[in-house]
Design an enzyme around this catalytic site. Structure first.
Site, PDB file in Angstrom:
ATOM      1  N   LYS A   1      10.252  52.597  15.500  1.00 40.35           N
ATOM      2  CA  LYS A   1      10.589  51.408  15.979  1.00 40.35           C
ATOM      3  C   LYS A   1      11.454  51.567  17.426  1.00 40.35           C
ATOM      4  O   LYS A   1      11.095  50.876  18.504  1.00 40.35           O
ATOM      5  CB  LYS A   1      11.347  50.392  15.405  1.00 40.35           C
ATOM      6  CG  LYS A   1      10.744  50.195  13.822  1.00 40.35           C
ATOM      7  CD  LYS A   1      11.801  49.229  12.911  1.00 40.35           C
ATOM      8  CE  LYS A   1      13.072  49.957  12.622  1.00 40.35           C
ATOM      9  NZ  LYS A   1      12.717  50.970  11.652  1.00 40.35           N
TER      10      LYS A   1
ATOM     11  N   ARG B   1      16.294  42.149   9.302  1.00 39.30           N
ATOM     12  CA  ARG B   1      16.091  43.290   8.462  1.00 39.30           C
ATOM     13  C   ARG B   1      16.227  42.486   6.806  1.00 39.30           C
ATOM     14  O   ARG B   1      15.836  43.133   5.816  1.00 39.30           O
ATOM     15  CB  ARG B   1      17.332  44.189   8.212  1.00 39.30           C
ATOM     16  CG  ARG B   1      16.786  45.576   8.886  1.00 39.30           C
ATOM     17  CD  ARG B   1      17.847  46.420   8.965  1.00 39.30           C
ATOM     18  NE  ARG B   1      17.764  47.827   8.930  1.00 39.30           N
ATOM     19  CZ  ARG B   1      17.726  48.634   9.910  1.00 39.30           C
ATOM     20  NH1 ARG B   1      18.147  48.324  11.041  1.00 39.30           N
ATOM     21  NH2 ARG B   1      17.526  49.859   9.980  1.00 39.30           N
TER      22      ARG B   1
ATOM     23  N   ARG C   1      14.715  63.861  13.351  1.00 44.50           N
ATOM     24  CA  ARG C   1      15.243  63.173  14.374  1.00 44.50           C
ATOM     25  C   ARG C   1      16.460  63.635  14.920  1.00 44.50           C
ATOM     26  O   ARG C   1      17.129  64.192  14.373  1.00 44.50           O
ATOM     27  CB  ARG C   1      15.536  61.768  14.006  1.00 44.50           C
ATOM     28  CG  ARG C   1      16.386  60.769  14.884  1.00 44.50           C
ATOM     29  CD  ARG C   1      15.927  59.297  15.010  1.00 44.50           C
ATOM     30  NE  ARG C   1      16.481  58.721  13.499  1.00 44.50           N
ATOM     31  CZ  ARG C   1      16.204  57.682  13.078  1.00 44.50           C
ATOM     32  NH1 ARG C   1      15.509  56.643  13.714  1.00 44.50           N
ATOM     33  NH2 ARG C   1      16.655  57.444  11.834  1.00 44.50           N
TER      34      ARG C   1
ATOM     35  N   ARG D   1      21.840  62.253  12.888  1.00 44.45           N
ATOM     36  CA  ARG D   1      22.797  61.035  12.370  1.00 44.45           C
ATOM     37  C   ARG D   1      22.937  61.494  10.968  1.00 44.45           C
ATOM     38  O   ARG D   1      22.279  61.871  10.296  1.00 44.45           O
ATOM     39  CB  ARG D   1      21.898  60.043  12.627  1.00 44.45           C
ATOM     40  CG  ARG D   1      21.962  59.258  14.008  1.00 44.45           C
ATOM     41  CD  ARG D   1      21.008  58.173  14.227  1.00 44.45           C
ATOM     42  NE  ARG D   1      20.918  57.220  12.926  1.00 44.45           N
ATOM     43  CZ  ARG D   1      19.836  56.312  13.034  1.00 44.45           C
ATOM     44  NH1 ARG D   1      19.218  55.925  14.225  1.00 44.45           N
ATOM     45  NH2 ARG D   1      19.929  55.431  11.852  1.00 44.45           N
TER      46      ARG D   1
ATOM     47  N   ARG E   1      18.026  54.582   2.056  1.00 48.82           N
ATOM     48  CA  ARG E   1      17.429  53.657   3.116  1.00 48.82           C
ATOM     49  C   ARG E   1      16.015  53.129   2.739  1.00 48.82           C
ATOM     50  O   ARG E   1      15.580  52.084   3.259  1.00 48.82           O
ATOM     51  CB  ARG E   1      17.630  54.224   4.426  1.00 48.82           C
ATOM     52  CG  ARG E   1      18.966  54.527   4.735  1.00 48.82           C
ATOM     53  CD  ARG E   1      19.245  55.478   6.072  1.00 48.82           C
ATOM     54  NE  ARG E   1      18.844  54.742   7.179  1.00 48.82           N
ATOM     55  CZ  ARG E   1      18.523  55.358   8.184  1.00 48.82           C
ATOM     56  NH1 ARG E   1      18.671  56.508   8.633  1.00 48.82           N
ATOM     57  NH2 ARG E   1      18.344  54.445   9.484  1.00 48.82           N
TER      58      ARG E   1
HETATM   59  P1  ADP Z   1      13.255  54.091  13.900  1.00 50.09           P
HETATM   60  O1  ADP Z   1      13.631  53.546  15.248  1.00 50.09           O
HETATM   61  O2  ADP Z   1      11.998  53.293  13.437  1.00 50.09           O
HETATM   62  O3  ADP Z   1      14.160  54.503  12.989  1.00 50.09           O
HETATM   63  P2  ADP Z   1      12.768  56.348  15.823  1.00 50.09           P
HETATM   64  O4  ADP Z   1      12.018  55.669  16.830  1.00 50.09           O
HETATM   65  O5  ADP Z   1      13.862  56.635  15.823  1.00 50.09           O
HETATM   66  O6  ADP Z   1      12.544  55.450  14.360  1.00 50.09           O
HETATM   67  O7  ADP Z   1      11.774  57.476  15.392  1.00 50.09           O
HETATM   68  C1  ADP Z   1      12.172  58.469  14.100  1.00 50.09           C
HETATM   69  C2  ADP Z   1      11.697  59.825  14.512  1.00 50.09           C
HETATM   70  O8  ADP Z   1      10.311  59.988  14.536  1.00 50.09           O
HETATM   71  C3  ADP Z   1      12.386  60.380  15.859  1.00 50.09           C
HETATM   72  O9  ADP Z   1      12.768  61.608  15.623  1.00 50.09           O
HETATM   73  C4  ADP Z   1      11.227  60.173  16.816  1.00 50.09           C
HETATM   74  O10 ADP Z   1      11.476  60.977  17.852  1.00 50.09           O
HETATM   75  C5  ADP Z   1      10.229  60.315  16.004  1.00 50.09           C
HETATM   76  N1  ADP Z   1       8.896  59.704  16.364  1.00 50.09           N
HETATM   77  C6  ADP Z   1       8.799  58.549  16.754  1.00 50.09           C
HETATM   78  N2  ADP Z   1       7.660  58.099  17.082  1.00 50.09           N
HETATM   79  C7  ADP Z   1       6.802  59.170  16.538  1.00 50.09           C
HETATM   80  C8  ADP Z   1       5.377  59.391  16.524  1.00 50.09           C
HETATM   81  N3  ADP Z   1       4.434  58.640  16.902  1.00 50.09           N
HETATM   82  N4  ADP Z   1       4.907  60.575  16.026  1.00 50.09           N
HETATM   83  C9  ADP Z   1       5.895  61.464  15.687  1.00 50.09           C
HETATM   84  N5  ADP Z   1       7.263  61.359  15.846  1.00 50.09           N
HETATM   85  C10 ADP Z   1       7.644  60.221  16.088  1.00 50.09           C
HETATM   86  P1  AMP Z   2      19.026  51.902  12.662  1.00 53.27           P
HETATM   87  O1  AMP Z   2      19.696  52.310  13.926  1.00 53.27           O
HETATM   88  O2  AMP Z   2      18.006  50.695  12.863  1.00 53.27           O
HETATM   89  O3  AMP Z   2      18.263  52.751  11.617  1.00 53.27           O
HETATM   90  O4  AMP Z   2      20.172  51.251  11.844  1.00 53.27           O
HETATM   91  C1  AMP Z   2      21.254  52.090  10.960  1.00 53.27           C
HETATM   92  C2  AMP Z   2      21.985  51.526  10.128  1.00 53.27           C
HETATM   93  O5  AMP Z   2      22.678  50.059  10.521  1.00 53.27           O
HETATM   94  C3  AMP Z   2      21.207  50.604   8.999  1.00 53.27           C
HETATM   95  O6  AMP Z   2      20.923  51.675   7.811  1.00 53.27           O
HETATM   96  C4  AMP Z   2      22.196  49.609   8.591  1.00 53.27           C
HETATM   97  O7  AMP Z   2      23.195  50.116   7.731  1.00 53.27           O
HETATM   98  C5  AMP Z   2      22.709  49.173   9.639  1.00 53.27           C
HETATM   99  N1  AMP Z   2      22.160  48.084  10.362  1.00 53.27           N
HETATM  100  C6  AMP Z   2      21.272  47.902  11.646  1.00 53.27           C
HETATM  101  N2  AMP Z   2      20.882  46.820  11.752  1.00 53.27           N
HETATM  102  C7  AMP Z   2      20.915  46.063  10.744  1.00 53.27           C
HETATM  103  C8  AMP Z   2      20.450  44.759  10.259  1.00 53.27           C
HETATM  104  N3  AMP Z   2      19.830  44.017  10.936  1.00 53.27           N
HETATM  105  N4  AMP Z   2      21.108  44.311   9.054  1.00 53.27           N
HETATM  106  C9  AMP Z   2      21.976  45.023   8.398  1.00 53.27           C
HETATM  107  N5  AMP Z   2      22.374  46.294   8.464  1.00 53.27           N
HETATM  108  C10 AMP Z   2      21.637  46.734   9.793  1.00 53.27           C
END
Ligand code: ADP
Ligand code: AMP
Length: 213
Positions: free
Chosen positions: A13, A88, A127, A160, A171
């Site tokens: 995302k 969420r 990541r 992270r 999660r």
């Molecule tokens: P989210 O925001 O949904 O938690 P991220 O955008 O941070 O996810 O992506 C999660 C991990 O996957 C990161 O390490 C990112 O670089 C990697 N990633 C994102 N898109 C792709 C893809 N299309 N193919 C492979 N790895 C990806």
């Molecule tokens: P993210 O960076 O989107 O993966 O979010 C990391 C963490 O932040 C999540 O696992 C939740 O603990 C918290 N968080 C982020 N966005 C929300 C939301 N909209 N509602 C509740 N918790 C959130």
């Protein structure tokens, strides 16, 4: 244009939201990033949020909804925004809808980045996030040019805390229980768009822009 990114944690995302924000010149708003900034700055909100985030739980709606509502009132949101990690829960989605209804606004697209659970652990264990600017990479799929160094700002990259496998499992459970129902919610509103998130990053983005255009 107002866009919501849906999908499991690690689905991509944030990666796609940043590209959308750049192409359409709208702010990328990540509630996770806002919480992490608050933790880093030692605010009261950060202290409260941290205990939930460390366990892979959601931060309660009472803390999250007001935070997001304040953010989207900012001047930079007047032409829209891309929301990443919000809503969420169904109550968060309803609160957003109520607020938008009051000003005759609406969300244009809810884009679900679909990635099966079996790929998620790999995505999250690989990541790496920049300690300074928040840019994200993947050790294998989207590596930085220099190992462990951010391409954008030259700072260190870290895993992270909540990307450790034991927290990722929590999660994912939380995602299926509380967030996945939003797919039906936005399908019923007629604005849900699905993309296959297992494709290469560039191909996912192409699919998204094709949906938007
Ligand atoms: P989210 O925001 O949904 O938690 P991220 O955008 O941070 O996810 O992506 C999660 C991990 O996957 C990161 O390490 C990112 O670089 C990697 N990633 C994102 N898109 C792709 C893809 N299309 N193919 C492979 N790895 C990806
Ligand atoms: P993210 O960076 O989107 O993966 O979010 C990391 C963490 O932040 C999540 O696992 C939740 O603990 C918290 N968080 C982020 N966005 C929300 C939301 N909209 N509602 C509740 N918790 C959130």
């Amino acid at each position: 244009m107002k866009i919501i990114m849906l999908g499991a944690p690690g689905a991509g995302k944030g990666t796609q939201a940043k590209k959308i924000a750049e192409k359409y010149q709208i702010p990328h708003i990540s509630t996770g990033d806002i919480f992490r900034a608050n933790i880093k700055n030692g605010t009261e909100l950060g202290k409260k949020a941290k205990s939930y985030m460390d366990q892979g739980q959601l931060v309660p709606d009472e803390l999250t909804v007001d935070l997001l509502m304040d953010r989207v009132k900012n001047e930079d949101c007047k032409n829209g925004y891309v929301l990443d990690g919000f809503p969420r829960t169904i109550p968060q989605a309803e609160a957003l809808e109520d607020a938008l209804n009051k000003t005759g606004d609406k969300i244009d697209y809810a884009i679900n980045v679909d990635v099966p659970d079996e790929n998620i652990i790999n995505r999250m264990s690989g990541r790496r996030a920049c300690v300074k600017c928040g840019a994200t990479y993947h050790l294998v799929h989207i590596p930085p040019k220099t190992e462990n160094i951010c391409d954008n700002c030259g700072s260190e990259l870290i895993l992270r805390d909540d990307d450790k496998p034991e927290t990722v499992k929590n999660r994912l459970g939380v995602y299926h229980d509380q967030t996945q129902p939003l797919i039906d919610f936005y399908t019923e509103k007629g604005i849900l768009k699905e993309v296959d998130g297992t494709q290469k990053m560039e191909d996912v983005f192409e699919a998204i822009t094709a949906l938007i255009n």
